[in-house]
Design a protein around this motif. Structure first.
Motif, short mmCIF file in Angstrom:
data_model
loop_
_atom_site.label_atom_id
_atom_site.label_comp_id
_atom_site.label_asym_id
_atom_site.label_seq_id
_atom_site.Cartn_x
_atom_site.Cartn_y
_atom_site.Cartn_z
N ILE A 187 -39.21 18.50 16.59
CA ILE A 187 -38.32 19.53 17.11
C ILE A 187 -38.77 19.99 18.49
CG2 ILE A 187 -39.49 21.51 16.07
CD1 ILE A 187 -35.74 21.12 16.10
N ASP A 188 -40.07 19.87 18.79
CA ASP A 188 -40.57 20.23 20.11
C ASP A 188 -39.98 19.32 21.18
OD1 ASP A 188 -42.12 22.27 19.05
OD2 ASP A 188 -43.85 20.95 18.75
N ASP A 189 -39.89 18.03 20.90
CA ASP A 189 -39.29 17.10 21.86
C ASP A 189 -37.82 17.44 22.10
OD1 ASP A 189 -41.69 15.76 22.01
OD2 ASP A 189 -41.08 14.19 20.58
N PHE A 190 -37.14 17.78 21.04
CA PHE A 190 -35.74 18.15 21.18
C PHE A 190 -35.59 19.41 22.03
CE2 PHE A 190 -32.24 20.82 19.62
CZ PHE A 190 -31.17 20.04 20.02
N MET A 191 -36.43 20.41 21.79
CA MET A 191 -36.33 21.66 22.55
C MET A 191 -36.69 21.45 24.02
SD MET A 191 -35.00 23.84 20.62
CE MET A 191 -35.13 25.25 21.66
N LYS A 192 -37.64 20.57 24.30
CA LYS A 192 -37.98 20.28 25.70
C LYS A 192 -36.79 19.62 26.40
CE LYS A 192 -42.91 19.87 24.92
NZ LYS A 192 -44.03 18.95 24.78
N ASP A 193 -36.15 18.67 25.73
CA ASP A 193 -34.97 18.03 26.30
C ASP A 193 -33.84 19.05 26.49
OD1 ASP A 193 -35.60 15.46 26.89
OD2 ASP A 193 -34.63 14.58 25.12
N TYR A 194 -33.66 19.90 25.51
CA TYR A 194 -32.62 20.92 25.59
C TYR A 194 -32.85 21.85 26.77
CZ TYR A 194 -29.77 24.94 24.41
OH TYR A 194 -28.88 25.97 24.45
N GLU A 195 -34.11 22.29 26.95
CA GLU A 195 -34.42 23.19 28.07
C GLU A 195 -34.22 22.50 29.42
OE1 GLU A 195 -38.35 24.55 27.20
OE2 GLU A 195 -37.64 26.01 25.73
N SER A 196 -34.59 21.22 29.50
CA SER A 196 -34.40 20.52 30.78
C SER A 196 -32.90 20.32 31.07
CB SER A 196 -35.13 19.17 30.76
OG SER A 196 -34.53 18.29 29.84
#
Length: 154
Positions: free
Chosen positions: A104-113
């Protein structure tokens, strides 16, 4: 016939038809709902709702002696196809999502970018809740010191 001539005259001019070709309304409703199940494949649960009702109506439209009518059979087939295709789409979407992000951390980083590139602002939603340490404790200022319970008096 009685002696006072009070007999009901026979109905000679009335014709009684035994029409077995009347349209079955539940079978027609099943067909319509089956078509709606196919159309609503793109919705998340639309095909399941319409398909379930269509299958139920198709089965209820059958007499104890006869087979399903053509409308009921087509409605049932369309409903089953709509529900299967919708299930396949959901499963493939879940597999694609979970295979592209390891956590989920990878998803949130992509979402924020993506958010920052589209809106030019920092994401207003805090995603640090997924990155907290195991030993982190809430601030003591956030916790109440005393719990007060008041009961109404009678």
């Amino acid at each position: 016939m009685d002696y006072n001539n009070n007999e009901i005259p026979p109905a000679t001019n009335q014709v009684h038809y035994n029409n077995t070709n009347q349209p079955n309304r539940m079978a027609s409703a099943s067909l319509v709902l089956g078509i709606l199940a196919i159309v609503s494949i793109c919705c998340i649960y639309g095909s399941y709702i319409f398909g379930g009702i269509a299958i139920t109506l198709a089965l209820l439209s059958r007499d104890s002696k006869s087979k399903l009518s053509s409308n009921a059979l087509i409605g049932m087939i369309l409903s089953i196809v709509g529900m299967i295709v919708s299930t396949v789409i959901i499963v493939v979407s879940c597999i694609a999502f979970f295979s592209s992000y390891s956590s989920i951390d990878d998803f949130m980083k992509d979402y924020e970018s993506y958010y920052e590139s589209i809106y030019g602002d920092e994401n207003p939603f805090n995603s640090d809740i997924f990155n907290e340490d195991e030993n982190s404790q809430p601030d003591e200022t956030d916790l109440p010191n005393v719990l007060t319970i008041t009961l109404p008096t009678l």
